[in-house]
Design a protein around this motif. Structure first.
Motif, PDB file in Angstrom:
ATOM      1  N   ARG A   1       0.862  -1.172   0.000  1.00 14.46           N
ATOM      2  CA  ARG A   1       0.000   0.000   0.000  1.00 14.46           C
ATOM      3  C   ARG A   1       0.903   1.228   0.000  1.00 14.46           C
ATOM      4  NH1 ARG A   1      -2.578  -1.270   5.866  1.00 14.46           N
ATOM      5  NH2 ARG A   1      -0.633  -1.407   7.037  1.00 14.46           N
ATOM      6  N   VAL A   2       0.349   2.339  -0.492  1.00 15.86           N
ATOM      7  CA  VAL A   2       1.188   3.509  -0.763  1.00 15.86           C
ATOM      8  C   VAL A   2       0.498   4.775  -0.282  1.00 15.86           C
ATOM      9  CG1 VAL A   2       2.308   4.852  -2.588  1.00 15.86           C
ATOM     10  CG2 VAL A   2       2.157   2.354  -2.793  1.00 15.86           C
ATOM     11  N   GLY A   3       1.283   5.660   0.330  1.00 20.33           N
ATOM     12  CA  GLY A   3       0.836   7.002   0.653  1.00 20.33           C
ATOM     13  C   GLY A   3       1.722   8.013  -0.059  1.00 20.33           C
ATOM     14  N   MET A   4       1.126   9.083  -0.620  1.00 19.93           N
ATOM     15  CA  MET A   4       1.883  10.083  -1.368  1.00 19.93           C
ATOM     16  C   MET A   4       1.429  11.490  -0.976  1.00 19.93           C
ATOM     17  SD  MET A   4       1.774   8.312  -5.183  1.00 19.93           S
ATOM     18  CE  MET A   4       3.034   9.410  -5.878  1.00 19.93           C
TER      19      MET A   4
ATOM     20  N   PRO B   1      -5.090  -2.781   1.348  1.00 20.70           N
ATOM     21  CA  PRO B   1      -4.164  -3.560   0.515  1.00 20.70           C
ATOM     22  C   PRO B   1      -4.337  -3.237  -0.969  1.00 20.70           C
ATOM     23  CG  PRO B   1      -5.133  -4.959   2.193  1.00 20.70           C
ATOM     24  CD  PRO B   1      -5.850  -3.640   2.283  1.00 20.70           C
ATOM     25  N   GLY B   2      -3.218  -2.938  -1.632  1.00 19.60           N
ATOM     26  CA  GLY B   2      -3.259  -2.649  -3.052  1.00 19.60           C
ATOM     27  C   GLY B   2      -3.831  -1.290  -3.404  1.00 19.60           C
ATOM     28  N   GLN B   3      -3.700  -0.308  -2.512  1.00 16.75           N
ATOM     29  CA  GLN B   3      -4.296   0.998  -2.748  1.00 16.75           C
ATOM     30  C   GLN B   3      -3.249   2.105  -2.607  1.00 16.75           C
ATOM     31  OE1 GLN B   3      -7.353   2.276   0.099  1.00 16.75           O
ATOM     32  NE2 GLN B   3      -8.589   3.049  -1.588  1.00 16.75           N
ATOM     33  N   VAL B   4      -3.382   3.119  -3.442  1.00 18.55           N
ATOM     34  CA  VAL B   4      -2.584   4.344  -3.321  1.00 18.55           C
ATOM     35  C   VAL B   4      -3.479   5.439  -2.780  1.00 18.55           C
ATOM     36  CG1 VAL B   4      -1.254   6.100  -4.535  1.00 18.55           C
ATOM     37  CG2 VAL B   4      -1.071   3.720  -5.246  1.00 18.55           C
TER      38      VAL B   4
ATOM     39  N   ALA C   1      -3.405  -4.310  -8.056  1.00 19.32           N
ATOM     40  CA  ALA C   1      -4.548  -5.192  -7.839  1.00 19.32           C
ATOM     41  C   ALA C   1      -4.094  -6.616  -7.555  1.00 19.32           C
ATOM     42  CB  ALA C   1      -5.468  -5.169  -9.059  1.00 19.32           C
ATOM     43  N   SER C   2      -4.838  -7.277  -6.667  1.00 18.38           N
ATOM     44  CA  SER C   2      -4.590  -8.687  -6.366  1.00 18.38           C
ATOM     45  C   SER C   2      -5.899  -9.436  -6.570  1.00 18.38           C
ATOM     46  CB  SER C   2      -4.094  -8.857  -4.924  1.00 18.38           C
ATOM     47  OG  SER C   2      -3.835 -10.214  -4.634  1.00 18.38           O
TER      48      SER C   2
END
Length: 228
Positions: A96-99, A128-131, A174-175
């Motif tokens: 997962r990602v934070g920007m 999970p799997g999200q920006v 995506a999973s």
């Protein structure tokens, strides 16, 4: 106020990216230190390999990494690179990602300040799997043709004012087969050992061990993937 012994610091603009492994603690508890450490080290290696003169790996975060890009486009170049590498390798944990784009103080090869803290807190909001990103990053994502959805203003831990955040659709994250609810490994063709019927659902597991742990106490695992 700085003292005479405090080294001079500069304030700079950067796009900060926090990428971390989903369910690292659960995987460590289920499969042990060796596998968990191997995956954390592998993620660090991929992050390091995807840097360039405009993108730096600032530091490792145990099960993740802090990246500082000179601008938002450079941050997306990095994101494209690392997600492609993880997909090509069939990496067994989701990320997962934070920007967030903003200013920070440079000090001894590190970055300090609200912008770094905000990127970290935003990453904790990601499933999970999200920006998840703030407005400037989201606007750039729209310009790249990515799907962007407003999640509204969220009160983030230790951040004074609510922050408007956005979900950015990135196909590589995506999973489609989902995650093992016990250890949180991605259920790819390489990591799908057994399925169990539970009520009206069919649930997949990476191993017989995870299926057995689930059978002992399903309520401990069902519905908790968002919290990992």
């Amino acid at each position: 106020m700085p003292t005479s012994s405090t080294p001079a610091s500069d304030s700079v603009e950067r796009c900060f990216v926090v990428i971390d492994l989903v369910g690292f603690t659960a995987l460590n508890d289920t499969h042990g230190d060796d596998l968990a450490a191997t995956l954390a080290i592998a993620l660090a290696g991929h992050a390091r390999a995807c840097t360039d003169p405009e993108v730096e790996l600032v530091k490792l975060l145990g099960d993740g990494a802090l990246i500082a890009a000179h601008d938002v486009p450079a941050a997306f170049v990095f994101l494209d690179r690392i997600l492609e590498r993880l997909a090509d390798e069939h990496f067994p944990l989701a990320v997962r990602v934070g920007m967030h784009h903003g200013t920070a103080v440079v000090f001894e090869a590190d970055y300090l300040g609200r912008s770094v803290n905000l990127a970290s807190r935003i990453s904790h909001e990601a499933r999970p799997g999200q920006v998840i990103a703030t407005r400037t990053v989201a606007e750039h994502a729209l310009g790249r043709g990515l799907d962007v959805d407003s999640l509204g203003a969220r009160q983030l831990r230790h951040i004074g004012e609510p922050v408007e955040i956005y979900s950015i659709g990135v196909d590589a994250l995506a999973s489609p087969s989902g995650l093992d609810p016990v250890c949180h490994m991605r259920l790819t063709d390489e990591h799908w050992a057994v399925t169990v019927r539970w009520h009206s659902a069919t649930i997949g597991f990476c191993s017989n061990e995870c299926a057995a742990r689930f059978a002992e106490n399903p309520d401990l695992f069902v519905g908790h993937l968002e919290d990992c």
